[in-house]
Design a protein around this motif. Structure first.
Motif, PDB file in Angstrom:
ATOM      1  N   LEU A   1      35.846  28.380  35.917  1.00  0.00           N
ATOM      2  CA  LEU A   1      37.244  28.008  36.170  1.00  0.00           C
ATOM      3  C   LEU A   1      38.213  28.736  35.238  1.00  0.00           C
ATOM      4  CD1 LEU A   1      36.614  24.188  36.573  1.00  0.00           C
ATOM      5  CD2 LEU A   1      37.195  25.799  38.395  1.00  0.00           C
ATOM      6  N   ALA A   2      37.681  29.694  34.452  1.00  0.00           N
ATOM      7  CA  ALA A   2      38.511  30.358  33.439  1.00  0.00           C
ATOM      8  C   ALA A   2      39.774  30.952  34.043  1.00  0.00           C
ATOM      9  CB  ALA A   2      37.702  31.433  32.731  1.00  0.00           C
ATOM     10  N   ASN A   3      39.665  31.504  35.250  1.00  0.00           N
ATOM     11  CA  ASN A   3      40.829  32.153  35.869  1.00  0.00           C
ATOM     12  C   ASN A   3      41.371  31.391  37.067  1.00  0.00           C
ATOM     13  OD1 ASN A   3      40.938  34.653  34.177  1.00  0.00           O
ATOM     14  ND2 ASN A   3      38.818  34.728  34.901  1.00  0.00           N
ATOM     15  N   GLN A   4      40.897  30.177  37.226  1.00  0.00           N
ATOM     16  CA  GLN A   4      41.394  29.293  38.280  1.00  0.00           C
ATOM     17  C   GLN A   4      41.424  29.979  39.652  1.00  0.00           C
ATOM     18  OE1 GLN A   4      44.987  27.350  37.082  1.00  0.00           O
ATOM     19  NE2 GLN A   4      44.086  26.616  35.186  1.00  0.00           N
ATOM     20  N   LEU A   5      40.304  30.590  40.003  1.00  0.00           N
ATOM     21  CA  LEU A   5      40.204  31.160  41.355  1.00  0.00           C
ATOM     22  C   LEU A   5      40.287  30.018  42.367  1.00  0.00           C
ATOM     23  CD1 LEU A   5      37.375  33.763  40.719  1.00  0.00           C
ATOM     24  CD2 LEU A   5      39.839  34.177  40.873  1.00  0.00           C
ATOM     25  N   ALA A   6      40.836  30.328  43.531  1.00  0.00           N
ATOM     26  CA  ALA A   6      41.134  29.267  44.500  1.00  0.00           C
ATOM     27  C   ALA A   6      39.879  28.519  44.951  1.00  0.00           C
ATOM     28  CB  ALA A   6      41.855  29.857  45.712  1.00  0.00           C
ATOM     29  N   GLU A   7      38.783  29.253  45.177  1.00  0.00           N
ATOM     30  CA  GLU A   7      37.612  28.609  45.801  1.00  0.00           C
ATOM     31  C   GLU A   7      36.995  27.532  44.900  1.00  0.00           C
ATOM     32  OE1 GLU A   7      38.189  31.821  45.727  1.00  0.00           O
ATOM     33  OE2 GLU A   7      38.366  32.461  47.805  1.00  0.00           O
ATOM     34  N   PRO A   8      36.565  27.859  43.668  1.00  0.00           N
ATOM     35  CA  PRO A   8      35.962  26.802  42.849  1.00  0.00           C
ATOM     36  C   PRO A   8      36.957  25.721  42.448  1.00  0.00           C
ATOM     37  CG  PRO A   8      36.132  28.847  41.596  1.00  0.00           C
ATOM     38  CD  PRO A   8      36.505  29.174  43.003  1.00  0.00           C
ATOM     39  N   THR A   9      38.227  26.121  42.249  1.00  0.00           N
ATOM     40  CA  THR A   9      39.218  25.129  41.807  1.00  0.00           C
ATOM     41  C   THR A   9      39.513  24.141  42.930  1.00  0.00           C
ATOM     42  OG1 THR A   9      40.159  26.880  40.449  1.00  0.00           O
ATOM     43  CG2 THR A   9      41.421  24.851  40.612  1.00  0.00           C
TER      44      THR A   9
ATOM     45  N   ASN B   1      31.161  26.843  45.537  1.00  0.00           N
ATOM     46  CA  ASN B   1      32.049  27.964  45.841  1.00  0.00           C
ATOM     47  C   ASN B   1      32.237  28.921  44.679  1.00  0.00           C
ATOM     48  OD1 ASN B   1      32.758  27.573  48.524  1.00  0.00           O
ATOM     49  ND2 ASN B   1      34.149  25.935  47.956  1.00  0.00           N
ATOM     50  N   ALA B   2      31.434  28.788  43.631  1.00  0.00           N
ATOM     51  CA  ALA B   2      31.678  29.578  42.432  1.00  0.00           C
ATOM     52  C   ALA B   2      31.515  31.073  42.696  1.00  0.00           C
ATOM     53  CB  ALA B   2      30.750  29.124  41.319  1.00  0.00           C
ATOM     54  N   GLY B   3      30.611  31.460  43.627  1.00  0.00           N
ATOM     55  CA  GLY B   3      30.375  32.889  43.817  1.00  0.00           C
ATOM     56  C   GLY B   3      31.194  33.521  44.937  1.00  0.00           C
ATOM     57  N   LEU B   4      32.059  32.745  45.594  1.00  0.00           N
ATOM     58  CA  LEU B   4      32.778  33.262  46.767  1.00  0.00           C
ATOM     59  C   LEU B   4      33.777  34.365  46.424  1.00  0.00           C
ATOM     60  CD1 LEU B   4      33.791  30.422  49.234  1.00  0.00           C
ATOM     61  CD2 LEU B   4      32.438  32.464  49.671  1.00  0.00           C
ATOM     62  N   SER B   5      34.321  34.299  45.211  1.00  0.00           N
ATOM     63  CA  SER B   5      35.275  35.330  44.800  1.00  0.00           C
ATOM     64  C   SER B   5      35.007  35.599  43.326  1.00  0.00           C
ATOM     65  CB  SER B   5      36.713  34.840  44.999  1.00  0.00           C
ATOM     66  OG  SER B   5      36.901  33.617  44.323  1.00  0.00           O
ATOM     67  N   SER B   6      35.472  36.735  42.848  1.00  0.00           N
ATOM     68  CA  SER B   6      35.267  36.991  41.419  1.00  0.00           C
ATOM     69  C   SER B   6      36.528  37.594  40.827  1.00  0.00           C
ATOM     70  CB  SER B   6      34.069  37.910  41.204  1.00  0.00           C
ATOM     71  OG  SER B   6      34.312  39.142  41.840  1.00  0.00           O
ATOM     72  N   PHE B   7      36.736  37.308  39.564  1.00  0.00           N
ATOM     73  CA  PHE B   7      37.932  37.757  38.871  1.00  0.00           C
ATOM     74  C   PHE B   7      37.757  39.210  38.462  1.00  0.00           C
ATOM     75  CE2 PHE B   7      40.151  38.400  34.833  1.00  0.00           C
ATOM     76  CZ  PHE B   7      41.446  38.118  35.220  1.00  0.00           C
ATOM     77  N   VAL B   8      38.750  40.048  38.725  1.00  0.00           N
ATOM     78  CA  VAL B   8      38.639  41.461  38.367  1.00  0.00           C
ATOM     79  C   VAL B   8      39.479  41.761  37.133  1.00  0.00           C
ATOM     80  CG1 VAL B   8      39.009  43.833  39.148  1.00  0.00           C
ATOM     81  CG2 VAL B   8      38.150  42.120  40.747  1.00  0.00           C
ATOM     82  N   GLU B   9      40.777  41.496  37.220  1.00  0.00           N
ATOM     83  CA  GLU B   9      41.645  41.934  36.132  1.00  0.00           C
ATOM     84  C   GLU B   9      43.010  41.255  36.290  1.00  0.00           C
ATOM     85  OE1 GLU B   9      43.023  46.320  34.503  1.00  0.00           O
ATOM     86  OE2 GLU B   9      42.453  46.117  36.588  1.00  0.00           O
ATOM     87  N   ASN B  10      43.643  40.992  35.178  1.00  0.00           N
ATOM     88  CA  ASN B  10      44.986  40.431  35.192  1.00  0.00           C
ATOM     89  C   ASN B  10      45.874  41.377  34.387  1.00  0.00           C
ATOM     90  OD1 ASN B  10      46.950  38.605  35.711  1.00  0.00           O
ATOM     91  ND2 ASN B  10      46.234  37.046  34.288  1.00  0.00           N
TER      92      ASN B  10
END
Ligand code: FAD
Length: 311
Positions: free
Chosen positions: A65-73, A173-182
């Motif tokens: 949840l470090a980057n609050q991606l929509a799927e896991p959050t 849903n943790a693997g559905l999307s991944s954080f790249v860069e901010n």
């Protein structure tokens, strides 16, 4: 009637947007919990616990949840939804990313950009780029709302501190999307969303060099954030995170100084709730003067340097 407020934070600090969304929540009911979803987010949870009248803070601290991606959050919020009648988030980039997913998974409608609470199930929000205000009653058993924070004062800190309850991430849903860069632009200026004063420039500035040369000294003197119209952004005079309006940021500072901005409805949608509006424009018939409290008909390349001297 229990309410869950999804908090805006960067793990270390709690955004003022959360305290403003909280004020909207207290207009709906009194049992209000705050959800902090993040990683190493205890400081943000402590800041939320200090806000007045919060019942409890739910803290889910997990690397996913470090980057609050929509799927896991959204999945986490969904796992908590049974305990709440209303789920609220500030209408920030995060809130607007996550809450529609929550609403869809709950199969309820979302009421977006709430500007006023009429009753616990009835809300005002702008439609047609802010040209009309719709009063909408949500008849779903669960209400999902995003809050236009410019319309609400922030809840202050209280005498008591709310308890912080640790909730495990549900891992879905943790693997559905991944954080790249901010990529964040570095600036010493106040944030556009929270600035008390904004000096905003339009197409009339003519180039990025002139935009910098004329706007910056006045903004520096006033301790103001700098904003821009979409025409100025599209022409490359200002970076796009400065855009104010329907497709940019919605702001309501104490003072908004519009320089060489005509006042198209899409721009007004982002700034017309500012407390005092000053417009500088060579065209006395420019629509911006219809919303301005003070209008200066003149050339901004003369008026702004003079304003800086006077300041
Ligand atoms: P203009 O309309 O060209 O106005 C320039 C003004 O500067 C004129 O009034 C002129 O009289 C004045 N001027 C010229 N020279 C001087 C001078 N020397 N000194 C003082 N004044 C001078 N726009 C936004 O801003 N934000 C949005 O989020 C946004 N979203 C949009 C979404 C959609 C779907 C669409 C269709 C449009 C959107 N727009 C948005 C664009 C909007 O319609 C306008 O085109 C835009 O706001 C115009 O920007 P401007 O006022 O800087 O330029």
């Amino acid at each position: 009637m229990a309410i869950l407020v999804f908090a805006e934070h960067d793990n270390a600090t709690l955004s003022e947007q959360t305290a403003k969304a909280l004020s909207a929540a207290f207009l709906i009911g009194t049992d209000v919990d705050v959800l902090i979803a993040g990683h190493n987010a205890t400081p943000a949870a402590q800041a939320a616990a200090a806000l007045a009248n919060v019942r409890k803070v739910l803290l889910t601290d997990d690397a996913s949840l470090a980057n609050q991606l929509a799927e896991p959050t959204a999945s986490l919020i969904l796992s908590l939804a049974d305990g709440y009648d209303t789920i609220i988030a500030p209408a920030t980039t995060n809130g607007k990313n996550i809450l529609p997913r929550v609403a869809a998974l709950l199969d309820v409608m979302q009421v977006s950009d709430v500007t006023a609470v009429v009753s616990p199930d009835t809300f005002k929000h702008p439609i047609y780029a802010g040209n009309a205000i719709e009063i909408v009653q949500a008849t779903d058993a669960k209400k999902v709302l995003t809050i236009r924070t410019a319309s609400f004062a922030a809840t202050g800190t209280g005498d008591a501190t709310a308890p912080i309850e640790n909730i495990a991430a549900n891992g879905e849903n943790a693997g559905l999307s991944s954080f790249v860069e901010n990529i964040l632009s570095e600036s010493d200026r106040p944030e556009l969303n929270s600035a008390k004063i904004i000096v905003s420039g339009g197409r009339a500035l003519g180039s990025s060099e002139k935009f910098q040369a004329v706007m910056t000294p006045v903004a520096d003197k006033l301790g103001a954030a700098i904003g821009a119209s979409r025409a100025a952004v599209d022409a490359g005079y200002a970076p796009n995170d400065l855009q104010v309006g329907q497709t940019g940021k919605v702001v309501a500072p104490d003072l908004y100084i519009a320089c060489g901005i005509s006042g198209a409805i899409q721009h007004l949608a982002g700034m017309k709730d500012s407390k005092v509006i000053v417009a500088i424009n060579t065209d006395e018939d420019a629509p911006i003067f219809q919303v301005a409290d003070y209008g200066i008909v003149g050339d901004l390349f003369e008026v702004l340097p003079e304003l800086e001297r006077q300041l």
